[in-house]
Design a protein around this motif. Structure first.
Motif, PDB file in Angstrom:
ATOM      1  N   LEU A  46       0.838  -1.189   0.105  1.00 31.59           N
ATOM      2  CA  LEU A  46       0.193  -0.033  -0.061  1.00 31.59           C
ATOM      3  C   LEU A  46       0.992   1.281   0.037  1.00 31.59           C
ATOM      4  O   LEU A  46       0.621   2.300  -0.938  1.00 31.59           O
ATOM      5  CB  LEU A  46      -0.948   0.138   1.182  1.00 31.59           C
ATOM      6  CG  LEU A  46      -1.884   1.287   1.387  1.00 31.59           C
ATOM      7  CD1 LEU A  46      -2.720   1.370   0.309  1.00 31.59           C
ATOM      8  CD2 LEU A  46      -2.490   1.120   2.805  1.00 31.59           C
ATOM      9  N   PHE A  47       1.750   1.015   0.937  1.00 27.33           N
ATOM     10  CA  PHE A  47       2.440   2.470   1.134  1.00 27.33           C
ATOM     11  C   PHE A  47       3.598   2.634   0.007  1.00 27.33           C
ATOM     12  O   PHE A  47       4.300   3.535  -0.489  1.00 27.33           O
ATOM     13  CB  PHE A  47       3.141   2.834   2.425  1.00 27.33           C
ATOM     14  CG  PHE A  47       1.701   2.927   3.484  1.00 27.33           C
ATOM     15  CD1 PHE A  47       1.208   4.072   3.304  1.00 27.33           C
ATOM     16  CD2 PHE A  47       1.475   1.911   4.472  1.00 27.33           C
ATOM     17  CE1 PHE A  47       0.202   4.439   4.236  1.00 27.33           C
ATOM     18  CE2 PHE A  47       0.283   2.022   5.199  1.00 27.33           C
ATOM     19  CZ  PHE A  47      -0.154   3.384   5.053  1.00 27.33           C
ATOM     20  N   ASP A  48       4.186   1.480  -0.532  1.00 26.06           N
ATOM     21  CA  ASP A  48       5.319   1.505  -1.500  1.00 26.06           C
ATOM     22  C   ASP A  48       4.544   1.939  -2.923  1.00 26.06           C
ATOM     23  O   ASP A  48       5.332   2.672  -3.566  1.00 26.06           O
ATOM     24  CB  ASP A  48       5.807  -0.149  -1.865  1.00 26.06           C
ATOM     25  CG  ASP A  48       6.625  -0.285  -0.603  1.00 26.06           C
ATOM     26  OD1 ASP A  48       7.102   0.607   0.313  1.00 26.06           O
ATOM     27  OD2 ASP A  48       7.203  -1.259  -0.680  1.00 26.06           O
ATOM     28  N   LEU A  49       3.365   1.550  -3.178  1.00 21.33           N
ATOM     29  CA  LEU A  49       2.654   2.068  -4.163  1.00 21.33           C
ATOM     30  C   LEU A  49       2.416   3.425  -4.154  1.00 21.33           C
ATOM     31  O   LEU A  49       2.740   4.395  -5.185  1.00 21.33           O
ATOM     32  CB  LEU A  49       1.082   1.396  -4.363  1.00 21.33           C
ATOM     33  CG  LEU A  49       1.235  -0.081  -5.066  1.00 21.33           C
ATOM     34  CD1 LEU A  49      -0.316  -0.664  -5.069  1.00 21.33           C
ATOM     35  CD2 LEU A  49       1.710  -0.025  -6.406  1.00 21.33           C
ATOM     36  N   LEU A  50       2.045   4.073  -3.088  1.00 13.56           N
ATOM     37  CA  LEU A  50       1.725   5.569  -2.820  1.00 13.56           C
ATOM     38  C   LEU A  50       3.168   6.406  -3.132  1.00 13.56           C
ATOM     39  O   LEU A  50       3.222   7.425  -3.786  1.00 13.56           O
ATOM     40  CB  LEU A  50       1.114   5.929  -1.591  1.00 13.56           C
ATOM     41  CG  LEU A  50      -0.315   5.430  -1.233  1.00 13.56           C
ATOM     42  CD1 LEU A  50      -0.670   5.722   0.130  1.00 13.56           C
ATOM     43  CD2 LEU A  50      -1.288   6.059  -2.164  1.00 13.56           C
ATOM     44  N   ALA A  51       4.293   5.760  -2.461  1.00 17.15           N
ATOM     45  CA  ALA A  51       5.335   6.462  -2.346  1.00 17.15           C
ATOM     46  C   ALA A  51       6.072   6.372  -3.777  1.00 17.15           C
ATOM     47  O   ALA A  51       6.851   7.401  -4.183  1.00 17.15           O
ATOM     48  CB  ALA A  51       6.374   5.866  -1.429  1.00 17.15           C
TER      49      ALA A  51
END
Length: 422
Positions: A46-51
């Motif tokens: 989730l946060f890797d995609l956003l980053a």
């Protein structure tokens, strides 16, 4: 507007402009995992995609919506820490619990299946030693809660197999007889604003502080939304790892005995079901190159003479609901193209049987099928399917469920027929 699509082996992100034009699309694979590392991989993805999104687009994000696999249940505490490994969409261990549900709700209810969200929640409740009841969330609910910092909110689509009644916008009394409603999420329309992106995430990710987080949906409905159809009788078949059918119907139909259920779709209904058959079983025998080369050797206007029911392993959900159903892939021809021909016909027959079951129960007659997913790009398979279905078959203009979630992020509940408010 950002749509996030989570599955069992990977996640995808799609950003669209106000016009609907795709501005960025990216994917991240996390493979098949086990135990608590499953939820940890979802959080990390989730946060890797956003980053990983372009910084300029991140700074302009107005809203985010997440879709996830239907009836993938994760128990957690009030701070969204998992208290047990998630039970995935096709987990059918909760057979006794499904029988209990059937006794109080009727065996045609969507929750009266071993793979339903409610059956899984009841199974987990018996095995979790805690003074406070855990919170049972679907995959998309949990991920949305991580973004908003507001745990315990679900949507009409994800909550259906947990027993929620969308026509009454409430949990029925019989659900309260089986489980403490404090352990169940609050439920809103898909696309409903549930809060802003948490300030800490907004700061670290360089996303504007007023980025809205909307309630999500299931992966198959997100794929349906991406296909852009809206008339009764039209349908979308998602040809991914599994085979998922969704048809717009003026009438609601539910029969868990056949793996059939209807999702809320504004003043209409999305009737359908999900088979365990699909691209997953093809991958057990062929790689991409082999599928392409062998498909060119198949005449889609002739019959293979085989009678396959191709499943990746024993067990089926729809159009035959039998957790012990044995795959039928014999006799296996020596010619691999002939073998593939039989498998493609078998998958097409499962799809045709599924739509026939919907019609038999009273769904609006099928008029056309739009295809999404990896299998949609195979013209030989499309022709075989068209012969079986006897209606026009076309490819969806947008293939990714993440695009449907991006539309949900942009339009909210207004995306559904007859819903005008946000």
């Amino acid at each position: 507007f950002l749509g996030l699509d989570f599955g069992t082996t990977g996640a995808r992100a799609c950003i669209i402009a106000e016009s609907g034009e795709i501005e960025e699309f990216t994917r991240l694979n996390f493979g098949r995992l086990e135990g608590f590392e499953i939820a940890a991989s979802w959080r990390e993805a989730l946060f890797d995609l956003l980053a990983g999104l372009s910084i300029g687009l991140r700074k302009r994000l107005s809203a985010i919506a997440v879709d996830g696999t239907s009836a993938t249940v994760l128990p957690c505490d009030d701070e969204l820490n998992p208290t047990h490994l998630p039970l995935l969409y096709n987990d059918a261990r909760a057979r006794r619990e499904a029988e209990t549900i059937a006794r109080v709700a009727g065996n045609s209810h969507p929750a009266a299946s071993p793979s339903s969200g409610l059956a899984k929640s009841l199974w987990l409740r018996q095995r979790l030693a805690t003074n406070r009841p855990p919170l049972f969330l679907n995959q998309a609910d949990w991920l949305t809660g991580l973004l908003s910092g507001r745990p315990g909110i679900s949507d009409y689509h994800n909550a259906l197999k947990m027993g929620f009644e969308p026509s009454q916008s409430s949990w029925p009394n019989w659900v309260a007889q089986l489980i403490d409603l404090a352990a169940m999420p609050s439920v809103v329309m898909p696309g409903t604003p549930i809060g802003l992106l948490s300030s800490s995430h907004a700061r670290v990710l360089n996303i504007q502080h007023d980025c809205l987080i909307r309630a999500g949906t299931t992966d198959s409905i997100a794929a349906f939304l991406a296909a852009g159809i809206s008339q009764p009788g039209e349908a979308v078949t998602s040809l991914g790892t599994t085979l998922v059918l969704k048809q717009i119907s003026e009438r609601r139909i539910d029969d868990a005995r056949l793996g059939i259920y209807s999702h809320w779709f504004g003043h209409l209904w999305l009737a359908g079901g999900a088979s365990n058959a699909g691209g997953g079983v093809l991958r057990q025998y062929f790689n991409d190159q082999q599928l392409n080369e062998l498909s060119r050797q198949i005449d889609p206007n002739s019959d293979s003479g085989l009678n396959f029911y191709p499943l990746p392993s024993p067990g089926e959900r729809f159009p035959i609901n039998d957790p012990d159903l044995i795959p039928r892939l014999t006799p296996r021809p020596k010619n691999p193209a002939h073998f593939l021909h039989g498998m493609l016909e078998g998958l097409a027959s499962i799809e045709a049987l599924g739509y026939a079951k919907l019609a038999e129960l009273g769904a609006t007659p099928l008029t056309r099928v739009v295809s999404s997913g990896g299998g949609a790009s195979n013209p030989v398979y499309s022709r075989i399917r068209e012969r079986r279905l006897r209606v026009p078959v076309s490819i969806a203009p947008h293939q990714e469920a993440a695009h449907g979630s991006a539309l949900l992020a942009r339009d909210g509940p207004r995306l559904f027929p007859g819903v005008s408010h946000d």
